[in-house]
Design a protein around this motif. Structure first.
Motif, mmCIF file in Angstrom:
data_model
loop_
_atom_site.group_PDB
_atom_site.id
_atom_site.type_symbol
_atom_site.label_atom_id
_atom_site.label_comp_id
_atom_site.label_asym_id
_atom_site.label_seq_id
_atom_site.Cartn_x
_atom_site.Cartn_y
_atom_site.Cartn_z
ATOM 1 N N LEU A 20 0.831 -1.218 0.000
ATOM 2 C CA LEU A 20 0.000 0.000 0.000
ATOM 3 C C LEU A 20 0.864 1.267 0.000
ATOM 4 C CD1 LEU A 20 -2.551 -1.164 2.742
ATOM 5 C CD2 LEU A 20 -2.753 -1.438 0.271
ATOM 6 N N ASP A 21 1.843 1.305 -0.887
ATOM 7 C CA ASP A 21 2.794 2.422 -0.860
ATOM 8 C C ASP A 21 2.473 3.480 -1.910
ATOM 9 O OD1 ASP A 21 4.849 4.091 -0.303
ATOM 10 O OD2 ASP A 21 6.436 2.798 -1.070
ATOM 11 N N ALA A 22 1.418 4.238 -1.676
ATOM 12 C CA ALA A 22 1.115 5.361 -2.549
ATOM 13 C C ALA A 22 2.142 6.475 -2.393
ATOM 14 C CB ALA A 22 -0.283 5.897 -2.249
ATOM 15 N N HIS A 23 2.925 6.451 -1.301
ATOM 16 C CA HIS A 23 3.881 7.515 -0.999
ATOM 17 C C HIS A 23 5.277 7.225 -1.556
ATOM 18 C CE1 HIS A 23 1.078 9.420 1.918
ATOM 19 N NE2 HIS A 23 0.689 8.181 2.105
ATOM 20 N N GLU A 24 5.469 6.057 -2.162
ATOM 21 C CA GLU A 24 6.775 5.666 -2.688
ATOM 22 C C GLU A 24 7.880 5.887 -1.656
ATOM 23 O OE1 GLU A 24 7.107 6.080 -7.283
ATOM 24 O OE2 GLU A 24 6.183 7.955 -6.581
ATOM 25 N N GLY A 25 7.670 5.281 -0.496
ATOM 26 C CA GLY A 25 8.578 5.459 0.619
ATOM 27 C C GLY A 25 9.993 4.982 0.348
ATOM 28 N N TYR A 26 10.148 4.069 -0.598
ATOM 29 C CA TYR A 26 11.491 3.552 -0.904
ATOM 30 C C TYR A 26 12.416 4.645 -1.437
ATOM 31 C CZ TYR A 26 9.666 3.617 -5.670
ATOM 32 O OH TYR A 26 9.106 4.024 -6.857
ATOM 33 N N LEU A 27 11.839 5.695 -2.046
ATOM 34 C CA LEU A 27 12.676 6.747 -2.609
ATOM 35 C C LEU A 27 13.468 7.487 -1.536
ATOM 36 C CD1 LEU A 27 10.271 8.256 -5.305
ATOM 37 C CD2 LEU A 27 12.316 6.854 -5.690
ATOM 38 N N GLY A 28 12.963 7.501 -0.325
ATOM 39 C CA GLY A 28 13.666 8.180 0.756
ATOM 40 C C GLY A 28 14.725 7.328 1.420
ATOM 41 N N LEU A 29 14.916 6.107 0.909
ATOM 42 C CA LEU A 29 15.862 5.187 1.535
ATOM 43 C C LEU A 29 17.059 4.887 0.651
ATOM 44 C CD1 LEU A 29 13.301 2.594 2.974
ATOM 45 C CD2 LEU A 29 14.346 4.520 4.170
ATOM 46 N N ARG A 30 17.269 5.695 -0.369
ATOM 47 C CA ARG A 30 18.337 5.383 -1.319
ATOM 48 C C ARG A 30 19.735 5.451 -0.714
ATOM 49 N NH1 ARG A 30 15.959 8.747 -6.420
ATOM 50 N NH2 ARG A 30 15.299 10.086 -4.698
ATOM 51 N N ASP A 31 19.862 6.139 0.424
ATOM 52 C CA ASP A 31 21.161 6.190 1.092
ATOM 53 C C ASP A 31 21.398 4.970 1.974
ATOM 54 O OD1 ASP A 31 21.746 8.606 -0.086
ATOM 55 O OD2 ASP A 31 20.975 9.792 1.589
ATOM 56 N N GLU A 32 20.349 4.152 2.181
ATOM 57 C CA GLU A 32 20.496 2.927 2.957
ATOM 58 C C GLU A 32 21.097 1.836 2.068
ATOM 59 O OE1 GLU A 32 19.570 2.312 6.131
ATOM 60 O OE2 GLU A 32 18.238 3.968 6.684
ATOM 61 N N ASP A 33 21.812 0.912 2.676
ATOM 62 C CA ASP A 33 22.431 -0.181 1.918
ATOM 63 C C ASP A 33 21.432 -1.339 1.833
ATOM 64 O OD1 ASP A 33 24.340 -1.466 0.454
ATOM 65 O OD2 ASP A 33 25.509 -2.143 2.174
ATOM 66 N N LEU A 34 20.500 -1.216 0.869
ATOM 67 C CA LEU A 34 19.385 -2.151 0.763
ATOM 68 C C LEU A 34 19.264 -2.709 -0.651
ATOM 69 C CD1 LEU A 34 16.652 0.035 2.548
ATOM 70 C CD2 LEU A 34 17.904 -1.878 3.577
ATOM 71 N N ASP A 35 18.766 -3.925 -0.739
ATOM 72 C CA ASP A 35 18.292 -4.486 -2.001
ATOM 73 C C ASP A 35 16.780 -4.386 -2.018
ATOM 74 O OD1 ASP A 35 20.738 -5.253 -3.143
ATOM 75 O OD2 ASP A 35 20.772 -7.116 -2.008
ATOM 76 N N ILE A 36 16.200 -4.337 -3.209
ATOM 77 C CA ILE A 36 14.752 -4.287 -3.343
ATOM 78 C C ILE A 36 14.302 -5.300 -4.385
ATOM 79 C CG2 ILE A 36 14.829 -2.431 -5.084
ATOM 80 C CD1 ILE A 36 12.183 -1.373 -3.831
ATOM 81 N N HIS A 37 13.207 -5.980 -4.069
ATOM 82 C CA HIS A 37 12.490 -6.830 -5.022
ATOM 83 C C HIS A 37 11.094 -6.228 -5.148
ATOM 84 C CE1 HIS A 37 15.700 -9.528 -3.642
ATOM 85 N NE2 HIS A 37 15.558 -10.148 -4.801
ATOM 86 N N TRP A 38 10.826 -5.601 -6.274
ATOM 87 C CA TRP A 38 9.582 -4.839 -6.469
ATOM 88 C C TRP A 38 8.736 -5.495 -7.552
ATOM 89 C CZ3 TRP A 38 7.880 -2.166 -10.883
ATOM 90 C CH2 TRP A 38 6.806 -1.280 -10.706
ATOM 91 N N GLY A 39 7.418 -5.453 -7.357
ATOM 92 C CA GLY A 39 6.516 -5.982 -8.376
ATOM 93 C C GLY A 39 5.202 -5.238 -8.392
#
Length: 255
Positions: free
Chosen positions: A190-209
């Motif tokens: 339920l991410d209408a806010h695209e919260g992942y964009l604010g985490l680009r400085d974190e050392d994370l992998d993402i699996h998006w669909g």
């Protein structure tokens, strides 16, 4: 007594229905569909496809009603009251459907996207209707394939690492609170806010669909810092083309 079946129908592929769900579909006399308008007409069409494929050659009825609109832009202090108001109005609609369209001894069904136990309001609404006391019925729940499990399967990954927990949260909370402290694997819905964009400085992998399990499915995976803008562009294009988007993603702390 009237009976209601709450049937999880999966993330978008008609083949996501379990054998239990197929059996349940074959027993219902009336199927209730909450129509979200022309913009999301393909969600209604999918339900009709499921009935055509799985309901069998027997008489049944399909009764549709307009799903009340919800204020999705309410700020955090007003979010809970906005959801409560929407659920009350949705309960009014569902109560009327059960009262007016389901006869004594008949079985009605709600075909619920994904799994009824995960970020869906149907069970709460049915309990609210029963608490009002104006309509009497019993209900059973048939679990479904959630977008979370479908996402993991399509990316051929697990949701958790060996012996480690996985957290499921919403885009709103992610945008407000950031990546949960101490977490390693976080599923975001339920991410209408695209919260992942604010985490680009974190050392994370993402699996998006997005639209997982449907012909419109989009899958992107990689290091968040490298694919975040690509996901945002794909999301914007898909939303503009279809008028709506349903997406889920897994964030994993890199080791």
């Amino acid at each position: 007594m009237r009976k209601i079946l709450v049937i999880g129908i999966g993330a978008g592929d008609p083949d996501h229905l379990t054998l239990q769900a197929v059996k349940a579909v074959k027993t219902a006399d009336v199927f209730f569909i909450l129509d979200k308008g022309q913009e999301k007409a393909d969600l209604v069409e999918l339900r009709h496809e499921i009935l055509t494929r799985h309901a069998g050659d027997r008489p049944y009825r399909v009764v549709a009603a307009r799903d009340p609109e919800r204020d999705r832009r309410a700020p955090t202090p007003g979010y809970a009251p906005a959801v409560d108001d929407w659920r009350r109005r949705r309960a009014d609609v569902c109560e009327g459907l059960i009262r007016d369209e389901l006869g004594d001894g008949e079985c009605g069904a709600f075909l619920v996207w994904g799994d009824p136990a995960l970020y869906d309001s149907t069970l709460t609404i049915l309990d609210d209707i029963l608490a009002r006391g104006a309509v009497s019925f019993g209900y059973d729940v048939v679990p479904g394939v959630s977008s979370v499990s479908a996402l993991a399967a399509r990316h051929r990954t697990g949701l958790n690492q060996v012996g480690r927990p996985v957290r499921i949260t919403t885009g709103r909370r992610l945008a407000e609170e950031g990546f949960p402290e101490g977490a390693e694997d976080v599923v975001v819905m339920l991410d209408a806010h695209e919260g992942y964009l604010g985490l680009r400085d974190e050392d994370l992998d993402i699996h998006w669909g997005a639209y997982v399990g449907t012909p419109d499915e989009i899958l992107i995976a990689g290091r968040l810092a490298e694919v975040a803008d690509r996901i945002a562009a794909a999301r914007a294009e898909a939303r503009a083309r279809k008028g709506w988007i349903m997406d889920t993603y897994l964030l994993r702390r890199r080791r």
